[in-house]
Design a protein around this motif. Structure first.
Motif, PDB file in Angstrom:
ATOM      1  N   ALA A  70       0.878  -1.179   0.000  1.00 49.03           N
ATOM      2  CA  ALA A  70       0.000   0.000   0.000  1.00 49.03           C
ATOM      3  C   ALA A  70       0.914   1.229   0.000  1.00 49.03           C
ATOM      4  O   ALA A  70       1.529   1.562   1.026  1.00 49.03           O
ATOM      5  CB  ALA A  70      -0.905   0.002   1.228  1.00 49.03           C
ATOM      6  N   THR A  71       1.001   1.892  -1.147  1.00 45.33           N
ATOM      7  CA  THR A  71       1.915   3.027  -1.275  1.00 45.33           C
ATOM      8  C   THR A  71       1.335   4.285  -0.640  1.00 45.33           C
ATOM      9  O   THR A  71       2.054   5.069  -0.006  1.00 45.33           O
ATOM     10  CB  THR A  71       2.220   3.289  -2.763  1.00 45.33           C
ATOM     11  N   PHE A  72       0.013   4.475  -0.788  1.00 43.56           N
ATOM     12  CA  PHE A  72      -0.645   5.665  -0.249  1.00 43.56           C
ATOM     13  C   PHE A  72      -1.845   5.253   0.597  1.00 43.56           C
ATOM     14  O   PHE A  72      -2.439   4.189   0.389  1.00 43.56           O
ATOM     15  CB  PHE A  72      -1.133   6.567  -1.386  1.00 43.56           C
ATOM     16  N   ASP A  73      -2.213   6.122   1.541  1.00 45.88           N
ATOM     17  CA  ASP A  73      -3.472   5.899   2.238  1.00 45.88           C
ATOM     18  C   ASP A  73      -4.603   6.504   1.427  1.00 45.88           C
ATOM     19  O   ASP A  73      -4.395   7.061   0.337  1.00 45.88           O
ATOM     20  CB  ASP A  73      -3.420   6.459   3.666  1.00 45.88           C
ATOM     21  N   ARG A  74      -5.834   6.431   1.924  1.00 44.05           N
ATOM     22  CA  ARG A  74      -6.986   6.860   1.119  1.00 44.05           C
ATOM     23  C   ARG A  74      -7.005   8.371   0.884  1.00 44.05           C
ATOM     24  O   ARG A  74      -7.664   8.849  -0.036  1.00 44.05           O
ATOM     25  CB  ARG A  74      -8.294   6.413   1.784  1.00 44.05           C
ATOM     26  N   LEU A  75      -6.239   9.114   1.690  1.00 38.85           N
ATOM     27  CA  LEU A  75      -6.187  10.568   1.536  1.00 38.85           C
ATOM     28  C   LEU A  75      -5.035  11.011   0.640  1.00 38.85           C
ATOM     29  O   LEU A  75      -4.848  12.210   0.418  1.00 38.85           O
ATOM     30  CB  LEU A  75      -6.061  11.237   2.909  1.00 38.85           C
ATOM     31  N   GLY A  76      -4.262  10.054   0.153  1.00 36.42           N
ATOM     32  CA  GLY A  76      -3.157  10.385  -0.731  1.00 36.42           C
ATOM     33  C   GLY A  76      -1.826  10.587  -0.041  1.00 36.42           C
ATOM     34  O   GLY A  76      -0.851  10.994  -0.676  1.00 36.42           O
ATOM     35  N   ASP A 102       3.845   3.750   2.276  1.00 40.76           N
ATOM     36  CA  ASP A 102       4.805   2.674   1.993  1.00 40.76           C
ATOM     37  C   ASP A 102       4.701   1.542   3.007  1.00 40.76           C
ATOM     38  O   ASP A 102       5.658   1.174   3.690  1.00 40.76           O
ATOM     39  CB  ASP A 102       6.226   3.223   1.973  1.00 40.76           C
ATOM     40  N   VAL A 103       3.523   0.965   3.094  1.00 38.49           N
ATOM     41  CA  VAL A 103       3.247  -0.113   4.046  1.00 38.49           C
ATOM     42  C   VAL A 103       3.043  -1.421   3.285  1.00 38.49           C
ATOM     43  O   VAL A 103       2.314  -1.460   2.286  1.00 38.49           O
ATOM     44  CB  VAL A 103       1.994   0.206   4.894  1.00 38.49           C
ATOM     45  N   VAL A 104       3.691  -2.477   3.760  1.00 42.76           N
ATOM     46  CA  VAL A 104       3.458  -3.818   3.226  1.00 42.76           C
ATOM     47  C   VAL A 104       2.572  -4.563   4.207  1.00 42.76           C
ATOM     48  O   VAL A 104       2.898  -4.675   5.390  1.00 42.76           O
ATOM     49  CB  VAL A 104       4.786  -4.572   3.007  1.00 42.76           C
TER      50      VAL A 104
END
Length: 548
Positions: free
Chosen positions: A70-76, A80-82
């Motif tokens: 997951a490169t971005f959260d829902r707000l942009g 950088d979370v795997v």
């Protein structure tokens, strides 16, 4: 009735409920001989837990539900979370609980490296991907100890036997994992071509000082580790840096994960490509001495490659034996058929020799000041990594073939073992790199290598077959310098087979050791499994490998 599923017969049930430690006489004897007996009860408990249906299901789930980036959260916002399946964290919890990330420092006593190797060997038989961050954390400890202030802040979290999956700054974690970032896209194993730069922060640089890193890593192992040991270039050359996932002020360190590698195997574990955008790091070791500093890590990680490959071979053998003892063809069990007995016996000899070698290497790490043991660590470890890891690929393929078509499908364990096998041969230096490293180590440690040859000669003094192997090895040493690199693989193969033969002669029943030496003595140019001449020994070999 039409549509009814036919009754299943002559299909082999899944192997659950066995004890991976108590079912392995060679491993048990080696742990006792090499002063790890104080850990035997824990190893027996872990062997039972790893053999359970629940743990095998964790392994299957962790490899089926692969890590997702997951490169971005829902707000942009860049995060950088795997993200991992819960089974992954459960497996890391088992490893951490057993202290396999740091046992020699948690319990610094005789046999601790051997006890840790035995536990690692057991876990490798069930799930290998979770071993990667465990290995790198283990290997980082002697390097981080070189920086007393940094290590003092990290020691409790490094040695903790609890797994903390939370993505938080270091000071908020109860335990931490350490990864590695060495190779870049333009160089691979040739890390001297690295271009990532490190610029000192205000106040000057040097060991223990803060730097800003810019550049990339083509293989950044386990990016969700709490920190990584990274090579980057300063004005004085390549240096080693401790690069945390979070900066000291609590903000995310700008290490941007570009993508996860789509790998052949090792699928439960995430490997990534990253870019550093003024990422904060602390220099570890002397400036410009990054390669020698991080080589200390490589000595440990290469050993773990050997242990992991030997563990994979052991479980592939057990699965092949289980199948052959319960599957019938042409009117009798596979295990009762002479040619299958020959194949299985040959595999059993290979597995035993690999187990003896990995335990002996682990024991060498117990004695850092002993010149002979240093030769085992510095010369035999890369040789063993070359040979054992390479043999594991052919070995798992042969065991898969014992299962026939049932071994070639993803619903059983054999396909996963086969896909897993190549990684240890490639990670931490491929075959050619290992063979050249052996030659360099011999040049740098001539006295230690002389002691190793003396030890082999003493064991071989009463055995014509082993003496012949040692004589061929000595002939290879007389090769003209301009030909040594070209012939390095032949030499290293002979070195490992000679060492394994000596260990078999010392620690296996004489007849079984003779069978190994005779078959490998004929094998300088390569061979297939199932060519043993000692038919009368095959039942004894198989009973020793996995008692019924």
């Amino acid at each position: 009735m039409p549509g009814e599923i036919p009754e299943m017969n002559n299909q082999v049930a899944e192997l659950y409920g066995n004890n991976l430690f108590l079912d392995d006489p060679v491993l048990q004897a080696g742990v006792k001989r090499l002063q790890g007996q104080w850990r035997a009860a824990d190893l027996a408990h872990y062997g039972a837990e790893l053999g359970s249906q629940e743990t095998w299901q964790l392994a299957e789930l962790a490899n089926r539900h692969q890590p997702e980036l997951a490169t971005f959260d829902r707000l942009g916002n860049r995060i950088d979370v795997v993200e991992f399946h819960p089974s992954w964290h459960a497996l890391l919890g088992l490893l951490r609980r057993e202290g396999l990330h740091a046992l020699p420092w948690i319990k610094p006593q005789s046999g601790s490296h051997v006890a840790r190797a035995a536990g690692y060997f057991l876990h490798a038989q069930v799930e290998a991907g979770s071993l990667c961050p465990t290995t790198m954390t283990f290997a980082s400890i002697p390097v981080l100890q070189q920086e007393p202030a940094l290590f003092a802040a990290l020691q409790g979290k490094l040695l903790s036997c609890q797994h903390d999956p939370r993505d938080l700054p270091l000071e908020h974690k109860t335990s931490i994992l350490i990864g590695m970032g060495m190779t870049e896209k333009q160089g691979g194993s040739d890390v001297r071509s690295n271009t990532t730069t490190a610029t000192p922060l205000e106040g000057g640089g040097g060991r223990g000082a803060g730097y800003l890193l810019n550049g990339h890593k083509w293989f950044f192992s386990a990016p969700m580790c709490d920190a990584h040991m990274v090579l980057a270039r300063t004005e004085m050359g390549l240096s080693c840096f401790f690069v945390p996932r979070w900066q000291p002020d609590g903000s995310k360190n700008p290490i941007q994960i570009q993508r996860l590698k789509d790998k052949l195997g090792n699928r439960s574990n995430s490997s990534s490509e990253v870019e550093f955008k003024d990422a904060f790091g602390i220099m570890v070791g002397d400036e410009g001495r990054g390669i020698p500093t991080i080589i200390e890590m490589a000595n440990h990680t290469r050993l773990d490659c050997v242990i992991g490959a030997a563990g994979l071979m052991r479980q592939a053998l057990v699965q092949a034996l289980h199948h052959a003892r319960h599957r019938s063809a042409f009117g009798r069990l596979l295990a009762e058929q002479p040619l299958m007995q020959n194949v299985l016996s040959d595999l059993a000899l290979e597995s035993e020799a690999a187990t003896l070698l990995m335990l002996q290497l682990a024991s060498a790490f117990e004695h850092p000041q002993d010149p002979l043991q240093r030769a085992w660590r510095r010369i035999v470890t890369p040789a063993a990594k070359f040979w054992i890891c390479k043999r594991a690929l052919e070995f798992t393929g042969e065991c898969m073939e014992v299962w026939g078509g049932n071994g070639y499908v993803e619903t059983g364990p054999m396909a996963r073992f086969y896909r897993e096998a190549p990684v240890n041969s490639i990670w931490e230096g491929s075959g050619n790199v290992m063979c050249l490293d052996v030659l360099r180590a011999i040049e740098r440690e001539p006295a230690g290598f002389g002691l190793l040859l003396e030890q082999l000669a003493e064991v071989a003094s009463g055995h014509a077959g082993l003496r012949a192997m040692l004589d061929e090895l000595l002939k290879d040493l007389a090769t003209p310098p301009e030909q040594r690199e070209m012939l390095a693989r032949r030499f290293v193969q002979r070195l490992v087979l000679t060492v394994q033969s000596a260990l078999m002669l010392q620690h296996a029943p004489t007849a079984i050791a003779d069978a190994f030496i005779a078959s490998r003595n004929e094998a300088a140019g390569g061979r297939v499994y199932g060519t043993l001449a000692a038919a009368h020994l095959q039942r004894q070999i198989l009973q020793r490998a996995w008692p019924q």
